[in-house]
Design a protein around this motif. Structure first.
Motif, PDB file in Angstrom:
ATOM      1  N   CYS A 188      18.444  76.798 -26.462  1.00 21.74           N
ATOM      2  CA  CYS A 188      17.444  75.820 -26.889  1.00 21.74           C
ATOM      3  C   CYS A 188      16.061  76.415 -26.630  1.00 21.74           C
ATOM      4  O   CYS A 188      15.775  76.852 -25.518  1.00 21.74           O
ATOM      5  CB  CYS A 188      17.631  74.532 -26.101  1.00 21.74           C
ATOM      6  SG  CYS A 188      16.326  73.317 -26.377  1.00 21.74           S
ATOM      7  N   ILE A 226      13.265  75.025 -26.206  1.00 20.77           N
ATOM      8  CA  ILE A 226      12.389  74.213 -25.351  1.00 20.77           C
ATOM      9  C   ILE A 226      12.752  74.392 -23.883  1.00 20.77           C
ATOM     10  O   ILE A 226      11.923  74.780 -23.070  1.00 20.77           O
ATOM     11  CB  ILE A 226      12.449  72.726 -25.769  1.00 20.77           C
ATOM     12  CG1 ILE A 226      11.855  72.563 -27.172  1.00 20.77           C
ATOM     13  CG2 ILE A 226      11.704  71.856 -24.757  1.00 20.77           C
ATOM     14  CD1 ILE A 226      11.919  71.159 -27.714  1.00 20.77           C
ATOM     15  N   CYS A 227      14.021  74.133 -23.532  1.00 20.30           N
ATOM     16  CA  CYS A 227      14.402  74.215 -22.116  1.00 20.30           C
ATOM     17  C   CYS A 227      14.890  75.609 -21.714  1.00 20.30           C
ATOM     18  O   CYS A 227      14.930  75.926 -20.537  1.00 20.30           O
ATOM     19  CB  CYS A 227      15.463  73.183 -21.785  1.00 20.30           C
ATOM     20  SG  CYS A 227      17.056  73.456 -22.585  1.00 20.30           S
ATOM     21  N   ASP A 270      17.117  70.164 -35.344  1.00 20.97           N
ATOM     22  CA  ASP A 270      15.909  69.349 -35.175  1.00 20.97           C
ATOM     23  C   ASP A 270      15.093  69.431 -36.461  1.00 20.97           C
ATOM     24  O   ASP A 270      14.966  70.502 -37.053  1.00 20.97           O
ATOM     25  CB  ASP A 270      15.078  69.891 -34.003  1.00 20.97           C
ATOM     26  CG  ASP A 270      13.752  69.159 -33.881  1.00 20.97           C
ATOM     27  OD1 ASP A 270      13.760  67.920 -33.888  1.00 20.97           O
ATOM     28  OD2 ASP A 270      12.715  69.840 -33.816  1.00 20.97           O
ATOM     29  N   LEU A 276      18.185  72.673 -31.318  1.00 23.04           N
ATOM     30  CA  LEU A 276      17.905  72.367 -29.914  1.00 23.04           C
ATOM     31  C   LEU A 276      19.159  71.887 -29.205  1.00 23.04           C
ATOM     32  O   LEU A 276      20.182  71.610 -29.835  1.00 23.04           O
ATOM     33  CB  LEU A 276      16.837  71.273 -29.821  1.00 23.04           C
ATOM     34  CG  LEU A 276      15.522  71.481 -30.574  1.00 23.04           C
ATOM     35  CD1 LEU A 276      14.649  70.255 -30.446  1.00 23.04           C
ATOM     36  CD2 LEU A 276      14.814  72.704 -30.034  1.00 23.04           C
ATOM     37  N   CYS A 277      19.047  71.743 -27.880  1.00 19.73           N
ATOM     38  CA  CYS A 277      20.127  71.098 -27.124  1.00 19.73           C
ATOM     39  C   CYS A 277      19.998  69.586 -27.317  1.00 19.73           C
ATOM     40  O   CYS A 277      18.994  69.087 -27.824  1.00 19.73           O
ATOM     41  CB  CYS A 277      20.047  71.469 -25.643  1.00 19.73           C
ATOM     42  SG  CYS A 277      18.631  70.776 -24.768  1.00 19.73           S
ATOM     43  N   ASN A 285      19.583  67.090 -25.164  1.00 13.75           N
ATOM     44  CA  ASN A 285      18.531  66.412 -24.397  1.00 13.75           C
ATOM     45  C   ASN A 285      17.142  66.656 -24.975  1.00 13.75           C
ATOM     46  O   ASN A 285      16.340  65.729 -25.097  1.00 13.75           O
ATOM     47  CB  ASN A 285      18.570  66.850 -22.930  1.00 13.75           C
ATOM     48  CG  ASN A 285      19.782  66.304 -22.218  1.00 13.75           C
ATOM     49  OD1 ASN A 285      20.348  65.285 -22.610  1.00 13.75           O
ATOM     50  ND2 ASN A 285      20.209  66.990 -21.173  1.00 13.75           N
ATOM     51  N   CYS A 286      16.847  67.895 -25.334  1.00 15.30           N
ATOM     52  CA  CYS A 286      15.515  68.192 -25.885  1.00 15.30           C
ATOM     53  C   CYS A 286      15.331  67.545 -27.257  1.00 15.30           C
ATOM     54  O   CYS A 286      14.259  67.026 -27.569  1.00 15.30           O
ATOM     55  CB  CYS A 286      15.306  69.706 -25.973  1.00 15.30           C
ATOM     56  SG  CYS A 286      15.199  70.494 -24.350  1.00 15.30           S
ATOM     57  N   ASN A 287      16.370  67.552 -28.073  1.00 15.91           N
ATOM     58  CA  ASN A 287      16.289  66.912 -29.385  1.00 15.91           C
ATOM     59  C   ASN A 287      16.078  65.409 -29.229  1.00 15.91           C
ATOM     60  O   ASN A 287      15.261  64.810 -29.930  1.00 15.91           O
ATOM     61  CB  ASN A 287      17.562  67.209 -30.186  1.00 15.91           C
ATOM     62  CG  ASN A 287      17.438  66.808 -31.632  1.00 15.91           C
ATOM     63  OD1 ASN A 287      16.357  66.845 -32.206  1.00 15.91           O
ATOM     64  ND2 ASN A 287      18.535  66.425 -32.231  1.00 15.91           N
ATOM     65  N   GLY A 325      14.707  63.944 -26.597  1.00 11.92           N
ATOM     66  CA  GLY A 325      13.372  63.747 -26.037  1.00 11.92           C
ATOM     67  C   GLY A 325      12.291  63.754 -27.106  1.00 11.92           C
ATOM     68  O   GLY A 325      11.393  62.912 -27.112  1.00 11.92           O
TER      69      GLY A 325
END
Length: 197
Positions: free
Chosen positions: A129, A131-132, A141, A153-154, A156-158, A160
């Protein structure tokens, strides 16, 4: 054939077979076809071949199993979805093949991507991902306004990004909040707030 079971003679092969070996035909007096299902199947296959059409090879399948036309595997009936309109009551493709087609169709319908294009994006992100930089990239995404795909993305990040409504200012405030700089407006007059600089 069991005793008491009604039988009929097939006009094509000449054998006496139970009524269950014949397809229905309301216009006939007994309500059944004149030839048995096996003879009808062989006739149809031969006719299709003479017309130059592709005919699937006939495969012997044990009782309680079915051949998947997509993957070519013989699987038990528990590996199939039900389909009330089919002659055997089962879908034409196994659950695994239907799931794979469903994922590919979802990518194409919602994002205009093929699985190969998505896999290429994941490979360009080294499988992580962006982001993280910790979790594997598995969720596509996209911008909800334009529909443009931004990356993979993963979960959680998607989530978020979606929960913050793709708003960069909200994300900047969230980053400031995490760094300890909370956004707290100051009340100057009734109904008038001064924003922090």
């Amino acid at each position: 054939m069991g005793s008491g079971e009604k039988a009929k003679r097939c006009v094509r092969c000449g054998e006496w077979k139970p009524y269950t070996a014949f397809a229905r035909k309301r216009s006939n007096l007994d309500g059944l076809q004149r030839h048995c299902r096996d003879c009808a199947s062989e006739y149809h296959r031969a006719r299709q071949q003479t017309l130059g059409r592709k005919v699937r090879p006939k495969v012997e399948v044990p009782e309680g199993y079915k051949l998947c036309l997509k993957c070519g595997e013989i699987k038990p009936h528990s590996e199939w979805h039900r389909n009330a309109t089919a002659s055997d009551g089962l879908s034409t493709r196994c659950k695994t093949c239907r799931a794979a087609e469903g994922r590919a169709g979802h990518l194409k319908r919602h994002y205009g991507l093929t699985e190969a294009e998505r896999d290429e994006m994941v490979a360009s992100q080294m499988g992580l991902c962006p982001i993280c930089l910790a979790a594997p990239a598995v969720h596509v995404d996209h911008c909800h306004k334009t529909g443009r795909v931004r990356g993979v993305l993963c979960f959680n990040c998607n989530s978020g990004l979606g929960l913050l409504r793709d708003n960069p200012e909200a994300m900047n405030r969230a980053a400031d909040y995490l760094e300890g700089n909370a956004w707290k407006p100051t009340l100057v007059a009734p109904g008038v707030y001064q924003l922090p600089s």
